[in-house]
Design an enzyme around this catalytic site. Sequence first.
Site, PDB file in Angstrom:
ATOM      1  N   ARG A 157      87.339  48.639  64.109  1.00  0.00           N
ATOM      2  CA  ARG A 157      88.221  48.688  62.928  1.00  0.00           C
ATOM      3  C   ARG A 157      88.015  47.507  61.974  1.00  0.00           C
ATOM      4  NH1 ARG A 157      88.066  52.698  64.726  1.00  0.00           N
ATOM      5  NH2 ARG A 157      89.683  54.171  65.313  1.00  0.00           N
ATOM      6  N   SER A 206      97.521  55.351  62.579  1.00  0.00           N
ATOM      7  CA  SER A 206      97.924  54.421  63.645  1.00  0.00           C
ATOM      8  C   SER A 206      98.335  53.084  63.049  1.00  0.00           C
ATOM      9  CB  SER A 206      96.758  54.172  64.608  1.00  0.00           C
ATOM     10  OG  SER A 206      96.515  55.337  65.336  1.00  0.00           O
ATOM     11  N   GLU A 275      96.842  47.660  62.169  1.00  0.00           N
ATOM     12  CA  GLU A 275      95.741  48.377  61.514  1.00  0.00           C
ATOM     13  C   GLU A 275      96.141  48.662  60.055  1.00  0.00           C
ATOM     14  OE1 GLU A 275      93.895  51.401  63.907  1.00  0.00           O
ATOM     15  OE2 GLU A 275      93.290  52.530  62.138  1.00  0.00           O
TER      16      GLU A 275
HETATM   17  C1  FAD Z   1      97.374  61.276  59.336  1.00  0.00           C
HETATM   18  C2  FAD Z   1      96.416  60.124  59.373  1.00  0.00           C
HETATM   19  C3  FAD Z   1      95.421  60.080  60.349  1.00  0.00           C
HETATM   20  C4  FAD Z   1      94.530  59.019  60.403  1.00  0.00           C
HETATM   21  N1  FAD Z   1      93.568  59.008  61.376  1.00  0.00           N
HETATM   22  C5  FAD Z   1      92.682  57.986  61.443  1.00  0.00           C
HETATM   23  C6  FAD Z   1      91.664  57.971  62.450  1.00  0.00           C
HETATM   24  O1  FAD Z   1      91.545  58.862  63.268  1.00  0.00           O
HETATM   25  N2  FAD Z   1      90.814  56.920  62.453  1.00  0.00           N
HETATM   26  C7  FAD Z   1      90.882  55.895  61.550  1.00  0.00           C
HETATM   27  O2  FAD Z   1      90.065  54.975  61.608  1.00  0.00           O
HETATM   28  N3  FAD Z   1      91.844  55.892  60.595  1.00  0.00           N
HETATM   29  C8  FAD Z   1      92.729  56.898  60.514  1.00  0.00           C
HETATM   30  N4  FAD Z   1      93.700  56.895  59.540  1.00  0.00           N
HETATM   31  C9  FAD Z   1      93.795  55.744  58.615  1.00  0.00           C
HETATM   32  C10 FAD Z   1      92.992  55.902  57.304  1.00  0.00           C
HETATM   33  O3  FAD Z   1      92.872  57.262  56.936  1.00  0.00           O
HETATM   34  C11 FAD Z   1      91.610  55.280  57.411  1.00  0.00           C
HETATM   35  O4  FAD Z   1      91.671  53.888  57.689  1.00  0.00           O
HETATM   36  C12 FAD Z   1      90.810  55.469  56.104  1.00  0.00           C
HETATM   37  O5  FAD Z   1      89.480  55.084  56.324  1.00  0.00           O
HETATM   38  C13 FAD Z   1      91.386  54.685  54.937  1.00  0.00           C
HETATM   39  O6  FAD Z   1      90.718  55.087  53.753  1.00  0.00           O
HETATM   40  P1  FAD Z   1      91.453  55.088  52.333  1.00  0.00           P
HETATM   41  O7  FAD Z   1      90.456  55.475  51.315  1.00  0.00           O
HETATM   42  O8  FAD Z   1      92.693  55.879  52.386  1.00  0.00           O
HETATM   43  O9  FAD Z   1      91.783  53.530  52.207  1.00  0.00           O
HETATM   44  P2  FAD Z   1      93.039  52.893  51.467  1.00  0.00           P
HETATM   45  O10 FAD Z   1      94.246  53.111  52.298  1.00  0.00           O
HETATM   46  O11 FAD Z   1      93.073  53.307  50.054  1.00  0.00           O
HETATM   47  O12 FAD Z   1      92.625  51.357  51.544  1.00  0.00           O
HETATM   48  C14 FAD Z   1      92.563  50.689  52.793  1.00  0.00           C
HETATM   49  C15 FAD Z   1      92.035  49.259  52.539  1.00  0.00           C
HETATM   50  O13 FAD Z   1      90.692  49.339  52.107  1.00  0.00           O
HETATM   51  C16 FAD Z   1      90.541  48.702  50.825  1.00  0.00           C
HETATM   52  N5  FAD Z   1      89.553  49.477  50.078  1.00  0.00           N
HETATM   53  C17 FAD Z   1      89.554  50.815  49.814  1.00  0.00           C
HETATM   54  N6  FAD Z   1      88.439  51.144  49.134  1.00  0.00           N
HETATM   55  C18 FAD Z   1      87.729  50.001  48.975  1.00  0.00           C
HETATM   56  C19 FAD Z   1      86.480  49.683  48.355  1.00  0.00           C
HETATM   57  N7  FAD Z   1      85.743  50.609  47.741  1.00  0.00           N
HETATM   58  N8  FAD Z   1      86.056  48.385  48.396  1.00  0.00           N
HETATM   59  C20 FAD Z   1      86.804  47.430  48.983  1.00  0.00           C
HETATM   60  N9  FAD Z   1      87.996  47.655  49.581  1.00  0.00           N
HETATM   61  C21 FAD Z   1      88.446  48.946  49.571  1.00  0.00           C
HETATM   62  C22 FAD Z   1      91.930  48.733  50.189  1.00  0.00           C
HETATM   63  O14 FAD Z   1      92.078  47.687  49.245  1.00  0.00           O
HETATM   64  C23 FAD Z   1      92.806  48.537  51.422  1.00  0.00           C
HETATM   65  O15 FAD Z   1      92.852  47.164  51.757  1.00  0.00           O
HETATM   66  C24 FAD Z   1      94.612  57.951  59.465  1.00  0.00           C
HETATM   67  C25 FAD Z   1      95.603  57.999  58.469  1.00  0.00           C
HETATM   68  C26 FAD Z   1      96.501  59.071  58.422  1.00  0.00           C
HETATM   69  C27 FAD Z   1      97.536  59.093  57.347  1.00  0.00           C
END
Ligand code: FAD
Length: 280
Positions: A157, A206, A275
């Site tokens: 992570r 999570s 996380e």
């Molecule tokens: C129902 C559900 C299930 C999930 N299951 C999983 C799972 O199985 N495994 C898992 O790992 N995660 C899971 N997640 C968490 C999440 O979906 C992941 O961590 C996902 O990769 C986050 O991506 P995002 O684009 O939504 O990031 P965001 O939430 O938009 O951003 C997360 C962080 O990344 C930074 N960020 C985003 N884009 C960039 C970029 N281009 N450059 C620099 N920084 C950036 C943001 O500033 C922030 O700090 C789950 C979430 C939900 C709601």
Amino acid sequence: MLRKYGVSLKKYCSFKIGGRAKSICFPNNEKEFVKEITRCQNKGEKFCILGNGSNVLFLDRGFAGKIISTRLLNKIYLQNDEICCEAGVNLNFLCKYCAEKGFIGIENLFGIPGTVGGAVVMNAGAYGCEICQFVKKIKILKDREIIEKSPTNFSYRKGPLGKDEILLSATFSLEKGIKQDILASQKLIMEKRKSSQPYGLPSAGSVFKRGKDFFPAKLIDEWGFKGLKKGGAMISNKHAGFIVNFDKAKSDDVLYLINFVETYAKEKGYNFEREIIVVK
Ligand SMILES: Cc1cc2nc3c(=O)[nH]c(=O)nc-3n(C[C@H](O)[C@H](O)[C@H](O)COP(=O)(O)OP(=O)(O)OC[C@H]3O[C@@H](n4cnc5c(N)ncnc54)[C@H](O)[C@@H]3O)c2cc1C
């Protein structure tokens, strides 16, 4: 470029929680994205990069700066049998694209509701698979310079980006496979997710990272905290690792539950690491 002012952050995150941001903008391409970030950096303006908002908790007091969304940075194409994605490409779209083109391996990540940017930054993973297994190259913005590299420093992570580095795009390398097999695996993974996770209610996935030798969700369940509520937030009855927003939760409700669990865990000798990212 589309810009909105005084927007409610509830609309831009999977938790559906948060006050207002000063503004949000949606760069249409990498050039606009880099220009916007550099402009903020030069002016000393506070900003936050946002993918799909599926791993963040916005506060009720909002964000006193600019949100730069990657939502429109969604170019994806094949080059020499490698898949090139801009930071805002949706992970599910990437998985479907891989199936369509016959690339196998990434199916276990199907159903993670994030973008490529968010996934690489967090080294997203599921069911024994992590995105780092497929990342061949990344293009980042670092100190106002665009750099391309082959990253190796992923861990659980934790992606390869340093503080203040921003992902512009990533290139993935996968094995060739059979479309029908890939689609069947994706279907199974989605069923697995739906049966074990609270998909119907807003959350940010999570809350805590897996420990070296323990699973926070398992411990929270054993301690009897499933269903524990504060305001409109609740430790999910379905998956103790999730906090869900079941009724107009405040960020303080979520933080109360997080702090409660962390404190209890500490008393029991466990150090729970978050996380979820709280955007301040
Ligand atoms: C129902 C559900 C299930 C999930 N299951 C999983 C799972 O199985 N495994 C898992 O790992 N995660 C899971 N997640 C968490 C999440 O979906 C992941 O961590 C996902 O990769 C986050 O991506 P995002 O684009 O939504 O990031 P965001 O939430 O938009 O951003 C997360 C962080 O990344 C930074 N960020 C985003 N884009 C960039 C970029 N281009 N450059 C620099 N920084 C950036 C943001 O500033 C922030 O700090 C789950 C979430 C939900 C709601």
